[in-house]
Design a protein around this motif. Structure first.
Motif, PDB file in Angstrom:
ATOM      1  N   ALA A 130       0.834  -1.205   0.000  1.00 16.60           N
ATOM      2  CA  ALA A 130       0.000   0.000   0.000  1.00 16.60           C
ATOM      3  C   ALA A 130       0.867   1.253   0.000  1.00 16.60           C
ATOM      4  O   ALA A 130       0.601   2.204  -0.751  1.00 16.60           O
ATOM      5  CB  ALA A 130      -0.930   0.001   1.214  1.00 16.60           C
ATOM      6  N   ALA A 187       2.324   1.751  -3.439  1.00 18.31           N
ATOM      7  CA  ALA A 187       1.318   2.210  -4.401  1.00 18.31           C
ATOM      8  C   ALA A 187       0.992   3.688  -4.189  1.00 18.31           C
ATOM      9  O   ALA A 187       0.872   4.455  -5.148  1.00 18.31           O
ATOM     10  CB  ALA A 187       0.047   1.368  -4.275  1.00 18.31           C
ATOM     11  N   SER A 196      -3.653  -2.540  -4.033  1.00 23.06           N
ATOM     12  CA  SER A 196      -2.406  -2.016  -4.581  1.00 23.06           C
ATOM     13  C   SER A 196      -2.110  -2.634  -5.942  1.00 23.06           C
ATOM     14  O   SER A 196      -1.578  -1.964  -6.832  1.00 23.06           O
ATOM     15  CB  SER A 196      -1.248  -2.291  -3.607  1.00 23.06           C
ATOM     16  N   VAL A 253      -6.490   4.031  -5.079  1.00 21.29           N
ATOM     17  CA  VAL A 253      -5.187   4.649  -4.805  1.00 21.29           C
ATOM     18  C   VAL A 253      -5.295   6.172  -4.754  1.00 21.29           C
ATOM     19  O   VAL A 253      -4.791   6.809  -3.818  1.00 21.29           O
ATOM     20  CB  VAL A 253      -4.136   4.201  -5.839  1.00 21.29           C
TER      21      VAL A 253
END
Length: 210
Positions: A41, A44, A188, A194
């Motif tokens: 995460a 990303a 991700s 995102v």
């Protein structure tokens, strides 16, 4: 991409709270169990695939890792603020000695209670499973202290869109009244959520604590 998260750079890995960068400016902490996809995460959100180490063996993050962000622009006439992301050790899954578990429980607790520059927590949890004890403890702490929390329900690509939406709705309903928390679905690998998460992290960094 939010410019605030672009250009994130590794600063240091700390074994104790007092080894972190000076407690000035603004920072957001990332917390979650070791198998919830926290490192993925972070990579990303920052657009930097190698920023946080990922591994097929959960629990490799066993230190508090500080990443510097570009300075946080404030109002006219005010100097920019130093901004950081802090990756807290993955908890609850890693096969580490009990002594080390106890150390990290103590250090995470000290970090959350003492760190004046902390403006919010991003809690990482696998959307396919109920929240674990550590996750609930983190939400309880945020509730008790008024610290904003944003919950990333990761691995949403493993569910259908309808299943993910139902899981998100159920999670939001479970939040106690008065908890300053938001939640979203996230993946991700698929890129789901995102941009939304980047904006939320930027918002946390820009909002002074009450």
């Amino acid at each position: 991409m939010s410019r605030l998260l672009q250009g994130a750079q590794f600063v240091l890995a700390a074994h104790r709270v007092n080894q972190l960068p000076a407690d000035l400016g603004a920072e957001v902490a990332f917390a979650g169990r070791s198998n919830a996809g926290k490192s993925s995460a972070l990579n990303a959100l920052t657009g930097h695939k190698g920023l946080a180490r990922t591994s097929k063996t959960p629990g490799r993050t066993q230190q508090m890792v500080a990443f510097a962000l570009p300075p946080l622009v404030q109002g006219e006439g005010e100097p920019p603020l130093a901004a950081r992301l802090i990756d807290l050790p993955g908890y609850g899954y890693a096969k580490v000695p009990e002594e080390l578990r106890a150390h990290w429980k103590q250090e995470i607790d000290a970090y959350l209670h003492r760190r004046q520059s902390l403006r919010g927590v991003v809690l990482i949890a696998d959307i396919r499973h109920p929240l674990k004890e550590f996750d609930r403890m983190m939400l309880d702490f945020c509730f008790a202290t008024g610290l904003p929390c944003h919950l990333l329900l990761t691995k949403a690509d493993k569910l259908s869109r309808n299943q993910a939406a139902q899981a998100l709705a159920a999670m939001r309903k479970s939040f106690p009244d008065g908890l300053h928390a938001t939640a979203q679905v996230f993946s991700s690998s698929a890129g789901t959520g995102v941009d939304e998460a980047r904006e939320r992290v930027a918002e946390l960094l820009r909002t002074p604590r009450e």
